[in-house]
Design an enzyme around this catalytic site. Sequence first.
Site, mmCIF file in Angstrom:
data_model
loop_
_atom_site.group_PDB
_atom_site.id
_atom_site.type_symbol
_atom_site.label_atom_id
_atom_site.label_comp_id
_atom_site.label_asym_id
_atom_site.label_seq_id
_atom_site.Cartn_x
_atom_site.Cartn_y
_atom_site.Cartn_z
ATOM 1 N N GLU A 1 -5.904 -5.040 -26.534
ATOM 2 C CA GLU A 1 -4.614 -5.023 -25.835
ATOM 3 C C GLU A 1 -4.756 -5.084 -24.309
ATOM 4 O O GLU A 1 -4.340 -4.164 -23.598
ATOM 5 C CB GLU A 1 -3.810 -3.787 -26.242
ATOM 6 N N GLU B 1 -3.002 -5.240 -36.116
ATOM 7 C CA GLU B 1 -2.672 -3.829 -36.324
ATOM 8 C C GLU B 1 -1.222 -3.701 -36.742
ATOM 9 O O GLU B 1 -0.350 -4.372 -36.183
ATOM 10 C CB GLU B 1 -2.801 -3.032 -35.017
HETATM 11 C C1 GLA Z 1 -2.471 0.254 -30.205
HETATM 12 C C2 GLA Z 1 -3.985 0.316 -30.058
HETATM 13 C C3 GLA Z 1 -4.657 1.142 -31.115
HETATM 14 C C4 GLA Z 1 -3.850 2.368 -31.430
HETATM 15 C C5 GLA Z 1 -2.466 1.964 -31.840
HETATM 16 C C6 GLA Z 1 -1.585 3.109 -32.266
HETATM 17 O O1 GLA Z 1 -1.991 -0.846 -30.838
HETATM 18 O O2 GLA Z 1 -4.581 -0.956 -30.008
HETATM 19 O O3 GLA Z 1 -5.944 1.476 -30.649
HETATM 20 O O4 GLA Z 1 -3.803 3.191 -30.311
HETATM 21 O O5 GLA Z 1 -1.845 1.352 -30.736
HETATM 22 O O6 GLA Z 1 -0.307 2.668 -32.627
#
Ligand code: GLA
Length: 679
Positions: A156, A312
């Site tokens: 991210e 994710e």
């Molecule tokens: C983000 C991060 C993860 C985690 C999630 C929790 O997407 O990439 O490492 O912290 O949030 O929702």
Amino acid sequence: MSKTYMNEKFPHFLHGGDYNPDQWVDYPGMIDEDMRLMKLAECNEMTVGIFAWSMIEPREGVFEFDYMDKVLDKIYENGGRVILATPSAARPHWLGDKYPEVFRVDRDGVREHFNSRHNHCYSSPVYREKVRIINTKLAKRYGKHPAVIGWHVSNEYSGECFCPLCVANFREYLRRKFHNDIRELNHAYWSYFWSHTFDSFEQIEPPTPYTDQSHMGLTCDWRRFVTEMTVDFMRAEIAPLKEICPELPVTTNMLSNYVGLDYRRFKGVIDFASCDSYPAWHSGDQQDTAVHSAFGYDIIRGLTLKPFILMENTTSVVNWRDYNKIMRPGMETLSPFQAVAHGSDSILYFQFRKGRGGQEKFHGAIVDHVGTEKTRVFETVKRKGELLKKVDEICGTAVRSEVAVVYDWESRWMLDASHGFSKNTKKYIETARAYYSVFWKRGINCDVIGPHDDLSPYKIVVAPMQYVADAETIDNFARFVERGGTLYATYTLGMVDENDLCHLGGFPGGKLRDVFGIWNEEIDTLYPEDSNFCEFKGAKHKLVDYCELIHAEGAEVLAVYGEDFYRGMPVVTSNVYGAGRAYYQAARDCGTLSDAVISEIVKERGVRSATGTVEPLGYGVSAHVREDGEDRYVFVENYSDVPATVPLGRKMTDLISGKETDVCKLDAYGLGIFKYSEE
Ligand code: GLA
Ligand code: ZN
């Protein structure tokens, strides 16, 4: 049309997610137990190493791979595959202690201390070097490992840094952009205004509350620079990976609605797109939530126009909202399958096993603290894995769209920065989503693309609030209409160029005035309590926020204002230009006018939907199609909390029950997946 896989060597849907066994080194036997649970949960993928830097390089220059070797080998022995991460999103303590310059400086000029994660300076030569070293080690050691099918670069990417190095790089960026000519910059930024003329590039500072924020062009250039710097850092991360194992595809996980980075600049740098997605189900208007995440997936797919990876999502709940509600039964399946309907070739979760401590210990995961497979959530994950296996033939198929909505980071940035209109009602992305929802409600596939993208595949392109019109956008739009396309644009179209300089000679700028056959003379910003109205095809439509006073210069007028001193002036116009048509909507409606006009155009242009009808499918219901040239796969999705019946318009095979049917009956939060062959 053939299928496109993220990695030809593993042409299957991926099911799994972030796996952080490095947090469990003190618990012997944990990896073996995880392998048992991985198989039971019908998982075939683990994303490994995202935050594992301190385990792999516990001291500077000392690398320990034993644990990672064991993890990768075991996953492979148990039938799994790995997307391997580079660990740059968080660094070990020794690195921050020895090289504090890797930390970001915030807009107040304060250098961060160790802090959490995602907070390194993208300019820092030391950080880049340390990342190069560890990425090289990882690529050499694992690039040929049979488990590894792709790279997950960092995590991210986001944020900005105001350190002296970043400021110097910003000045360099501007020197390149303005050919080292400060007069060119002064003209572009209109800096004679308030006597702010720059004498040299050295005087330029990034926009902060303490520096000069009167140049919108500068503000926008800072955002462009932050994107460019991030991409430059990402290129540096990718270089050793590609050098050592060129065949392994690379991605980075994006946040589709993130405003800070223009993800279109990631094109060509990553091999496949991926995103993280956490829709806020069960609060507010559920259809809006569904449209919101659908739009996000289509932004991500629009980057490559190929299948993407849902990197994710959560199995049940997040831990970072004001209120963290558990997904209701059905939604835990519908939610990630929404991504699949939009072109994802995976359902991956954050994370496999809940941590015992730390900030994310109450975030949903596949394996809970109880440690067994006997949980409600584990059961739901297993069922999703089984369903993915059942419909594995869909993996690699395309999403083709006859319509597109333009979503432009630069228009969003510049509108937000602009002093004018209203501070509270610009709502660029909300407006883009509102137009997108016209297609969503009807089960019509829609691409979300940029103003410079190829428009030739589309029958209809909608460009909401396309405030910025540089030469390329103007040409692209004009060419599309000239060659037979239908373009639908709205208020604030083409007011400024890429430097936020107003177009002279009447809005919309340049050739667009001819293309639309209108002149936009003034824009009236309404107070929240104000409204106007217009009639279209016998129905009355409320108008709010923005009402432009436009003149038809050749365009046909389809609706006019019903009130105020500009009563009778055009609200909706349509203009023939070349072989196509350009529509203009001069005022913001509350969803009904745009729906009425665009649905007419959809019928006229013979746009195809997933279920044959172009009438709305009902509150909270949508449908999407994936295809491979022979077979079409129809996903019917019910986000509402009441059952829905959706006629399919023809006989299809229900891939869940195996039966033939021409109607889809869904429970609340239900999902149907159907197949038929193209004649
Ligand atoms: C983000 C991060 C993860 C985690 C999630 C929790 O997407 O990439 O490492 O912290 O949030 O929702
Ligand atoms: Zn910096």
